[in-house]
Design a protein around this motif. Structure first.
Motif, PDB file in Angstrom:
ATOM      1  N   PRO A 115       6.580  -2.563 -36.594  1.00 50.33           N
ATOM      2  CA  PRO A 115       6.232  -1.294 -37.262  1.00 50.33           C
ATOM      3  C   PRO A 115       7.252  -0.836 -38.306  1.00 50.33           C
ATOM      4  CG  PRO A 115       5.912  -1.124 -34.889  1.00 50.33           C
ATOM      5  CD  PRO A 115       6.635  -2.416 -35.133  1.00 50.33           C
ATOM      6  N   PHE A 116       8.502  -1.212 -38.112  1.00 46.27           N
ATOM      7  CA  PHE A 116       9.551  -0.810 -39.049  1.00 46.27           C
ATOM      8  C   PHE A 116       9.565  -1.696 -40.293  1.00 46.27           C
ATOM      9  CE2 PHE A 116      11.122  -0.246 -34.625  1.00 46.27           C
ATOM     10  CZ  PHE A 116      10.995   1.132 -34.567  1.00 46.27           C
ATOM     11  N   GLU A 120       4.874   1.202 -41.212  1.00 41.66           N
ATOM     12  CA  GLU A 120       4.175   2.076 -40.269  1.00 41.66           C
ATOM     13  C   GLU A 120       5.075   3.160 -39.670  1.00 41.66           C
ATOM     14  OE1 GLU A 120       1.841  -0.260 -37.369  1.00 41.66           O
ATOM     15  OE2 GLU A 120       2.299  -1.983 -38.660  1.00 41.66           O
ATOM     16  N   THR A 121       6.301   2.795 -39.318  1.00 46.39           N
ATOM     17  CA  THR A 121       7.156   3.709 -38.559  1.00 46.39           C
ATOM     18  C   THR A 121       8.574   3.680 -39.103  1.00 46.39           C
ATOM     19  OG1 THR A 121       5.848   3.246 -36.563  1.00 46.39           O
ATOM     20  CG2 THR A 121       7.974   4.327 -36.256  1.00 46.39           C
ATOM     21  N   ASP A 122       9.122   4.845 -39.383  1.00 43.87           N
ATOM     22  CA  ASP A 122      10.523   4.929 -39.793  1.00 43.87           C
ATOM     23  C   ASP A 122      11.426   4.812 -38.567  1.00 43.87           C
ATOM     24  OD1 ASP A 122       9.659   5.417 -42.362  1.00 43.87           O
ATOM     25  OD2 ASP A 122       9.921   7.601 -42.216  1.00 43.87           O
ATOM     26  N   TYR A 123      12.609   4.269 -38.766  1.00 46.01           N
ATOM     27  CA  TYR A 123      13.600   4.292 -37.700  1.00 46.01           C
ATOM     28  C   TYR A 123      14.042   5.743 -37.453  1.00 46.01           C
ATOM     29  CZ  TYR A 123      14.378  -0.771 -37.660  1.00 46.01           C
ATOM     30  OH  TYR A 123      14.230  -2.121 -37.516  1.00 46.01           O
TER      31      TYR A 123
END
Length: 280
Positions: A115-116, A120-123
């Motif tokens: 996801p990173f 999709e997704t920020d840390y």
């Protein structure tokens, strides 16, 4: 239509360096370490061939440096069979898009890191409140937004093998990130650690610059699950490595590595885990 690759909007050059920056070291005949500012990248392969694997992709704006080292070690026409990511933090994927575009190469990472790496997704944001030095305090400027290399990203094989690195297996070592992996070759005890543990106090600006050798847990300001991080260090110590090549700091060998790693396991709460911070 292929999806365009991109870094996060917060992608930028980070003005941090060390006395080791630009220095390369042959750790083994088939493993070469090159330091870019404050992070290490690794080249696996026989220097007499023109085929290799790159492990991690350095700091932002470091693509030309990585390409130059590859050309010097493996030949001007050399290109990697793959890029293996230990994880996707900015200092390990800083040149990934330029390298993919130059070499047209697949990138392998753990499924939990996907996801990173697909936008999709920020840390989680770096934690500047952790106990530590100036690097920890300046960590809010570090990029944490997801990058997108979807069309070139492949999952590491479920059987534990590492593509194009025979004899190596990947070991899931979460804590620093959910999908962090280390690479281990049982035949000779070679361990490519990533940031599961490091050999320099990465939160201290002075120690980062001088590269003063000191085994420590993962960088404090970017580690979000300390129990997993401790369990991962225990898992790596049980492998009894004879060489540890870490993402930050200098390599450790033999008895020194065994002693220091066992000490880290036994004293992880005091040595690695900060006294305070939002991820404690």
């Amino acid at each position: 239509m292929s999806k365009e690759m991109n870094y996060g909007d917060d992608y930028k050059f980070i003005p941090a360096t060390s006395i080791g920056s630009g220095v390369g070291k042959e750790l083994l005949t088939d493993l070469f370490q090159h330091t870019i500012q404050v992070v290490n990248v690794f080249f696996y392969g026989d220097p007499d061939s023109n085929e290799f694997v790159l492990i991690d992709a350095g700091m932002p704006r470091s693509a030309d440096d990585i390409k130059a080292v590859a050309a010097e070690r493996f030949g001007e026409d050399a290109r990697p069979k793959a890029i293996i990511l230990t994880h996707g933090h900015f200092d390990h994927v800083g040149a990934i898009i330029e390298l993919i575009e130059h070499w047209d190469v697949p990138v392998y990472a753990h499924e939990m890191e996907r996801p990173f790496l697909t936008g999709e997704t920020d840390y989680p944001e770096p934690d500047s409140t952790v106990e530590g030095g100036l690097v920890a305090k300046m960590s809010p400027i570090f990029p944490n937004e997801a990058i997108d290399i979807s069309n070139h990203l492949e999952p590491l094989p479920s059987d534990g093998s590492v593509p194009h690195m025979p004899g190596f297996r990947w070991v899931h070592t979460p804590g620093h990130t959910p999908g962090h992996v280390s690479l281990f070759r049982e035949e000779d005890g070679t361990l490519i650690v990533g940031d599961a543990f490091v050999t320099v106090r990465q939160d201290s600006l002075y120690k980062v610059f001088t590269q003063e050798k000191e085994i420590s847990g993962p960088p404090r300001y970017l580690t979000t699950d300390w129990q997993q991080a401790w369990d991962s260090v225990k898992k790596l110590a049980e492998l009894k490595p004879t060489l540890a090549a870490t993402g930050h700091g200098v390599p450790l060998y033999g008895d020194e590595l065994t002693e220091d790693l066992n000490d880290l396991v036994q004293n992880f709460e005091e040595v690695a885990i900060p006294d305070e911070g939002k991820y404690i």
